[in-house]
Design an enzyme around this catalytic site. Structure first.
Site: not given
Length: 234
Positions: A137, A150
């Site tokens: 990501s 995350y």
């Protein structure tokens, strides 16, 4: 001629599902996820294209699952591609992030990728050929607030993939890390993002871009690739 084998984690929805369908044109795809019903939906999409796949229901964050996964893969010498895609997103302030949130995120996004890679690495090294793809990501490149678990998992994933790449060069194994921006997948379900989702990257568009990177010819490899909307992040 038998198709080579691709193993895709998180294949039940989103990016994993889209990649599984696309790659089934070239590979016998092993679909891995915890959700059997959604895996069967992916299987239906693949079968509708007259391609084949196999389903393995498993939790890749658990060490004991890995031996079970490996035992279900037939013709292991045909393994050529691993896509570490499975991931979860916890988007909370550090105050609201509990230990379970942290452990679940790190174990799925980072530990699971390590376990899956370790599972097949000797098969790839023995024939000096193969590809390992990490779906990360943009959160693995830059920090975002209210995303400590995350972001930590994705930064860790980049470090793992980068070190692995250097280790595997002599074995002719290509290691790729993909850093997508916001993609319209179920990771955003129930997170108050519904109004933005229509402007996110479509999974099939992302898949086409990754597909071309995977199929780079001969000794070419896309080591890292950032894919954002033309208009940038939100």
């Amino acid at each position: 001629m038998d198709k080579p084998i691709a193993i895709i984690t998180g294949a039940s929805t989103g990016i994993g599902q889209s990649l599984s369908v696309k790659l089934s044109e070239q590979y016998l795809v092993y679909l891995i996820s915890r959700n059997k019903d959604n895996l069967n939906k992916t299987k239906e999409l693949i079968n509708a294209q007259n391609n084949d796949c196999k389903i393995i229901v498993s939790d890749i964050s658990r060490n004991q699952s890995i031996n079970d996964i490996y035992s279900q893969i037939e013709d292991k010498e045909q393994i050529e591609l691993l896509i570490n895609n499975a991931g979860i997103g916890v988007f909370k302030s550090i105050t609201d992030t509990n230990i379970e949130d942290w452990d679940n995120t790190i174990n799925t996004n980072l530990r699971g990728s390590f376990l899956m890679t370790k599972m097949i690495i000797d098969d790839l090294k023995s024939k000096k050929n193969g590809k390992i793809v990490f779906i990360s990501s943009v959160a693995g490149l830059q920090p975002y607030k209210n995303s400590t678990a995350y972001v930590a998992s994705k930064y860790g994933l980049r470090g793992f993939a980068s070190a692995l790449r250097e280790e595997l060069r002599e074995f002719n194994i290509k290691v790729m890390t993909i850093f997508p921006g916001a993609v319209n997948t179920p990771i955003w379900d129930n997170k108050g993002m519904d109004e933005l989702r229509k402007d996110m990257i479509a999974t099939d568009d992302l898949t086409e871009t990754i597909f071309h990177a995977i199929n780079a010819p001969n000794n070419c490899v896309t080591e890292e690739m950032t894919i954002r909307r033309t208009s940038g992040d939100f």
